[in-house]
Design a protein around this motif. Structure first.
Motif, PDB file in Angstrom:
ATOM      1  N   ASP A  76       6.687 -27.953  -1.963  1.00 42.14           N
ATOM      2  CA  ASP A  76       5.938 -28.593  -3.334  1.00 42.14           C
ATOM      3  C   ASP A  76       4.498 -28.137  -3.253  1.00 42.14           C
ATOM      4  OD1 ASP A  76       8.581 -29.588  -4.060  1.00 42.14           O
ATOM      5  OD2 ASP A  76       8.130 -30.900  -1.778  1.00 42.14           O
ATOM      6  N   GLN A  77       3.854 -27.531  -2.508  1.00 41.90           N
ATOM      7  CA  GLN A  77       2.591 -28.276  -2.061  1.00 41.90           C
ATOM      8  C   GLN A  77       1.592 -26.294  -2.361  1.00 41.90           C
ATOM      9  OE1 GLN A  77       0.253 -31.015  -2.633  1.00 41.90           O
ATOM     10  NE2 GLN A  77       2.434 -31.950  -2.401  1.00 41.90           N
ATOM     11  N   GLU A  78       2.596 -25.204  -1.568  1.00 37.67           N
ATOM     12  CA  GLU A  78       2.024 -23.951  -1.061  1.00 37.67           C
ATOM     13  C   GLU A  78       2.677 -22.779  -1.963  1.00 37.67           C
ATOM     14  OE1 GLU A  78       0.751 -22.999   2.753  1.00 37.67           O
ATOM     15  OE2 GLU A  78       0.108 -24.797   2.767  1.00 37.67           O
ATOM     16  N   TRP A  79       3.841 -23.151  -2.637  1.00 37.03           N
ATOM     17  CA  TRP A  79       3.782 -21.837  -4.234  1.00 37.03           C
ATOM     18  C   TRP A  79       4.625 -21.308  -3.237  1.00 37.03           C
ATOM     19  CZ3 TRP A  79      -1.485 -23.520  -4.187  1.00 37.03           C
ATOM     20  CH2 TRP A  79      -1.869 -24.128  -5.215  1.00 37.03           C
ATOM     21  N   ALA A  80       5.614 -21.520  -1.662  1.00 38.98           N
ATOM     22  CA  ALA A  80       6.481 -20.636  -1.084  1.00 38.98           C
ATOM     23  C   ALA A  80       7.507 -20.753  -1.830  1.00 38.98           C
ATOM     24  CB  ALA A  80       6.953 -21.415   0.477  1.00 38.98           C
ATOM     25  N   ARG A  81       8.209 -20.097  -1.810  1.00 39.56           N
ATOM     26  CA  ARG A  81       9.547 -19.976  -2.628  1.00 39.56           C
ATOM     27  C   ARG A  81      10.924 -18.726  -1.802  1.00 39.56           C
ATOM     28  NH1 ARG A  81      10.778 -21.309  -7.975  1.00 39.56           N
ATOM     29  NH2 ARG A  81      12.517 -19.615  -7.780  1.00 39.56           N
ATOM     30  N   ILE A  82      10.601 -18.085  -1.598  1.00 39.15           N
ATOM     31  CA  ILE A  82      11.467 -17.391  -0.583  1.00 39.15           C
ATOM     32  C   ILE A  82      11.326 -17.389   1.473  1.00 39.15           C
ATOM     33  CG2 ILE A  82      12.155 -16.122  -2.197  1.00 39.15           C
ATOM     34  CD1 ILE A  82      10.782 -13.132  -0.776  1.00 39.15           C
ATOM     35  N   SER A  83      12.003 -16.759   1.630  1.00 37.68           N
ATOM     36  CA  SER A  83      11.764 -16.931   3.545  1.00 37.68           C
ATOM     37  C   SER A  83      10.454 -16.238   3.919  1.00 37.68           C
ATOM     38  CB  SER A  83      12.707 -16.085   4.559  1.00 37.68           C
ATOM     39  OG  SER A  83      12.750 -15.067   3.576  1.00 37.68           O
ATOM     40  N   GLN A  84       9.955 -15.440   3.184  1.00 36.05           N
ATOM     41  CA  GLN A  84       9.126 -13.577   3.600  1.00 36.05           C
ATOM     42  C   GLN A  84       7.725 -14.821   3.595  1.00 36.05           C
ATOM     43  OE1 GLN A  84       8.175 -10.664   1.345  1.00 36.05           O
ATOM     44  NE2 GLN A  84       8.603  -9.426   2.642  1.00 36.05           N
ATOM     45  N   ASP A  85       7.783 -15.853   2.254  1.00 37.12           N
ATOM     46  CA  ASP A  85       6.606 -16.055   2.247  1.00 37.12           C
ATOM     47  C   ASP A  85       6.383 -17.075   3.189  1.00 37.12           C
ATOM     48  OD1 ASP A  85       7.012 -15.011  -0.761  1.00 37.12           O
ATOM     49  OD2 ASP A  85       7.472 -16.588  -1.647  1.00 37.12           O
ATOM     50  N   ILE A  86       7.799 -17.909   3.508  1.00 38.18           N
ATOM     51  CA  ILE A  86       7.195 -19.311   4.737  1.00 38.18           C
ATOM     52  C   ILE A  86       7.171 -18.486   5.907  1.00 38.18           C
ATOM     53  CG2 ILE A  86       8.184 -20.489   6.042  1.00 38.18           C
ATOM     54  CD1 ILE A  86       9.274 -21.328   3.056  1.00 38.18           C
ATOM     55  N   LEU A  87       7.675 -17.695   6.383  1.00 39.06           N
ATOM     56  CA  LEU A  87       8.034 -17.017   7.479  1.00 39.06           C
ATOM     57  C   LEU A  87       6.503 -16.191   8.136  1.00 39.06           C
ATOM     58  CD1 LEU A  87      11.842 -16.085   8.412  1.00 39.06           C
ATOM     59  CD2 LEU A  87      10.342 -18.114   8.768  1.00 39.06           C
ATOM     60  N   TRP A  88       6.150 -14.765   6.627  1.00 38.80           N
ATOM     61  CA  TRP A  88       4.956 -13.337   7.486  1.00 38.80           C
ATOM     62  C   TRP A  88       3.566 -14.707   7.013  1.00 38.80           C
ATOM     63  CZ3 TRP A  88       5.724 -10.701  10.698  1.00 38.80           C
ATOM     64  CH2 TRP A  88       6.898 -10.164  10.964  1.00 38.80           C
ATOM     65  N   ARG A  89       4.007 -15.143   5.573  1.00 37.62           N
ATOM     66  CA  ARG A  89       2.275 -15.749   5.383  1.00 37.62           C
ATOM     67  C   ARG A  89       2.035 -16.998   5.416  1.00 37.62           C
ATOM     68  NH1 ARG A  89       4.046 -11.392   1.568  1.00 37.62           N
ATOM     69  NH2 ARG A  89       5.440 -12.692   0.612  1.00 37.62           N
ATOM     70  N   ARG A  90       3.041 -18.212   5.459  1.00 37.79           N
ATOM     71  CA  ARG A  90       2.878 -19.525   5.591  1.00 37.79           C
ATOM     72  C   ARG A  90       2.710 -19.889   6.955  1.00 37.79           C
ATOM     73  NH1 ARG A  90       2.826 -17.720   0.970  1.00 37.79           N
ATOM     74  NH2 ARG A  90       2.852 -19.259  -1.114  1.00 37.79           N
ATOM     75  N   SER A  91       3.409 -18.943   8.069  1.00 32.71           N
ATOM     76  CA  SER A  91       3.769 -20.063   9.144  1.00 32.71           C
ATOM     77  C   SER A  91       3.640 -18.844  10.337  1.00 32.71           C
ATOM     78  CB  SER A  91       4.770 -20.533   8.883  1.00 32.71           C
ATOM     79  OG  SER A  91       6.624 -19.312   9.589  1.00 32.71           O
ATOM     80  N   LYS A  92       3.892 -17.519   9.920  1.00 24.99           N
ATOM     81  CA  LYS A  92       3.713 -16.274  10.590  1.00 24.99           C
ATOM     82  C   LYS A  92       4.944 -16.204  12.177  1.00 24.99           C
ATOM     83  CE  LYS A  92      -0.191 -15.797   9.240  1.00 24.99           C
ATOM     84  NZ  LYS A  92      -0.393 -16.854   8.175  1.00 24.99           N
ATOM     85  N   LEU A  93       5.761 -17.142  11.584  1.00 24.67           N
ATOM     86  CA  LEU A  93       6.658 -17.106  11.802  1.00 24.67           C
ATOM     87  C   LEU A  93       7.950 -16.107  12.352  1.00 24.67           C
ATOM     88  CD1 LEU A  93       7.514 -20.738  11.835  1.00 24.67           C
ATOM     89  CD2 LEU A  93       6.614 -19.682  13.578  1.00 24.67           C
ATOM     90  N   GLY A  94       7.510 -15.041  11.607  1.00 22.75           N
ATOM     91  CA  GLY A  94       8.764 -14.373  11.119  1.00 22.75           C
ATOM     92  C   GLY A  94       8.531 -13.018  12.725  1.00 22.75           C
TER      93      GLY A  94
END
Length: 506
Positions: free
Chosen positions: A460-478
């Motif tokens: 909603d707020q940070e333009w994340a679309r796919i898992s890579q966006d979330i895991l490597w650039r937003r959360s570093k949980l990759g």
């Protein structure tokens, strides 16, 4: 193709740190702004850095005094703007007499301490090593220590994009600028995404395409680039944590370069960077075997615990776009930035292109860029970003206090999870934690502390679309997610995007 061609004051091409920095500065001065990024925000060079906000100690050897001064001043500015994603970091430099004499290092550190504004960071000092407790080899007996800062580089980009968006800028990702031309005193800009092709118009066009800056001018605008570009690859390796404590090491090498060993995400050590000319595909930049060997060799020259290729958990590489100063040595090419404003005729809409730059000085680069555009927008308000907080820094007493507040509100949350949330989101964490008293109220659990509420917020707020966006650039949980866990997250994201598309259509 859409028929509507909205007119913006400024259209920015490129969603790296320089692009979002210019966007937020411009919109805050009263301009209407549109920014497009062909991939995800910070998906290339801006997330492939050494994760530092630093003055650039080694640049003093190349007499880059203006750049170092500006960067040192910006350390304190950025630390105040985003204390949740930027933190002070002490650096240890083991002394190697055959590389640089002690007097030279002392002199350099004295200049480093005094060349810029230093209020929150501790001064440098000489240190000695205890052979029994030091992670360094026994022959390394003394060294020096100084201050710089660590940063979550990708989040710095995202927070600037959020700030710009909240002030009224339109930010679109996965949208490529395929061409642009001047017509009737405006830029006509052709854009393309997976669903559509459309046009916008602009009174000024900003080319902040990073490594693609010259290519964009030549291929998309059909013009000649005003400056030559040197593309320099920098690569890093990540290994399991190799020493205790929270200090970084700066390692000198025989080739006069330096390599950092930096504590990373509590469990790892980040080692980098390299410097060599790059001529390959800019969308597929990968570490080379000689780079791996180089980083391991420099590290192994200093540390008792030896590393091999089998210890490497992850690698990443980025390409810096540096203005060509005809230096023979890639390490000596200036890291300073050059801004070029061009018009073919007197009444043409301007094109501003960004050559070079570094993460630490993005805000000053943005101020300078808008100063270059000011003649075309005479009613611009004054520079304003120095004291403006980035999203998440509002009402933030300290990250430590926020961690305690999260743990008091959510009874079963771990310190590790509360700490990750606090450092990533600052006070914005309450956007998805408001009213939550237990973690099972956060929706689907994807593992490793990632819940649906956080994923929804990132979409909603940070333009994340796919898992890579979330895991490597937003959360570093990759690092922690398995293939099956990633697939579950991808399925959730697909359902989420489908639902939102249906809601929009309705």
């Amino acid at each position: 193709m859409q028929v509507n061609h909205p007119v913006y004051d400024v259209v920015v091409v490129g969603g790296g740190i320089n692009g979002v920095g210019i966007a937020v500065d411009a919109v805050g001065r009263g301009l209407s702004v549109f920014l497009c990024e062909k991939d995800d925000l910070a998906s290339h060079t801006s997330s492939a850095s050494s994760k530092l906000i630093h003055g650039g100690l080694r640049y003093l050897e190349y007499k880059e005094f203006r750049l170092v001064h500006e960067a040192l001043v910006e350390r304190e500015v950025l630390l105040a703007k985003a204390p949740h994603i930027i933190r002070p970091l002490r650096f240890v430099m083991p002394h190697q007499p055959h590389l640089r004499p002690a007097w030279l290092i002392r002199t350099g550190l004295f200049v480093y301490d005094h060349l810029g504004k230093r209020e929150k960071l501790a001064r440098s000092k000489h240190i000695t090593f205890d052979a029994a407790t030091s992670p360094l080899k026994e022959e390394v007996t003394q060294g020096f220590e100084y201050s710089d800062c660590a940063v979550d580089d990708a989040r710095l980009v995202v927070l600037n994009a959020m700030h710009a968006s909240e002030l009224g800028a339109r930010i679109v990702t996965e949208t490529r600028c395929i061409s642009a031309y001047r017509e009737n005193g405006l830029w006509v800009i052709q854009l393309e995404n997976a669903q559509d092709t459309y046009q916008v118009q602009a009174k000024a066009l900003v080319n902040a395409a990073g490594p693609w800056v010259a290519q964009f001018i030549q291929q998309n605008l059909k013009q000649k680039s005003p400056y030559g570009l040197r593309l320099v690859q920098g690569s890093h390796i990540v290994v399991p944590r190799i020493y205790e404590g929270n200090k970084a090491f700066i390692l000198q090498n025989d080739d006069q370069r330096i390599v950092f060993a930096i504590p990373y995400l509590d469990q790892y050590t980040l080692i980098g960077t390299t410097d060599h000319e790059y001529q390959g595909n800019l969308d597929r930049v990968e570490i080379t075997q000689p780079e791996i060997d180089y980083l391991l060799d420099v590290y192994n020259d200093y540390f008792k615990h030896q590393l091999g290729s089998e210890d490497i958990l992850w690698t990443y590489s980025g390409v810096r776009s540096l203005c060509d100063d005809e230096s023979d040595n890639p390490s000596a090419i200036t890291r300073d930035y050059t801004l070029a404003v061009s018009r073919e005729q007197q009444n043409d809409a301007p094109l501003l292109s960004v050559f070079g730059g570094k993460l630490t000085t993005y805000r000053k680069l943005a101020e300078s860029a808008i100063a270059h555009l000011q003649p075309f927008f005479p009613k611009l308000s004054k520079p304003w970003t120095e004291k403006a907080l980035l999203p998440g820094a509002e009402n933030l007493v300290s990250v430590e206090c926020l961690i305690q507040e999260i743990m008091q509100n959510i009874e079963d949350v771990t310190f590790q999870l509360a700490s990750r949330w606090a450092h990533a989101y600052g006070s914005r964490v309450w956007k998805f934690l408001k009213g939550i008293t237990k973690t099972d109220e956060l929706g689907e659990d994807f593992g490793h502390g990632l819940f649906a509420k956080e994923v929804d917020y990132l979409v909603d707020q940070e333009w994340a679309r796919i898992s890579q966006d979330i895991l490597w650039r937003r959360s570093k949980l990759g690092f922690q997610f398995t293939h099956d866990e990633i697939q579950l997250l991808e399925q959730y994201l697909l359902k989420l995007h489908l639902k939102r598309s249906q809601d929009t259509a309705a």
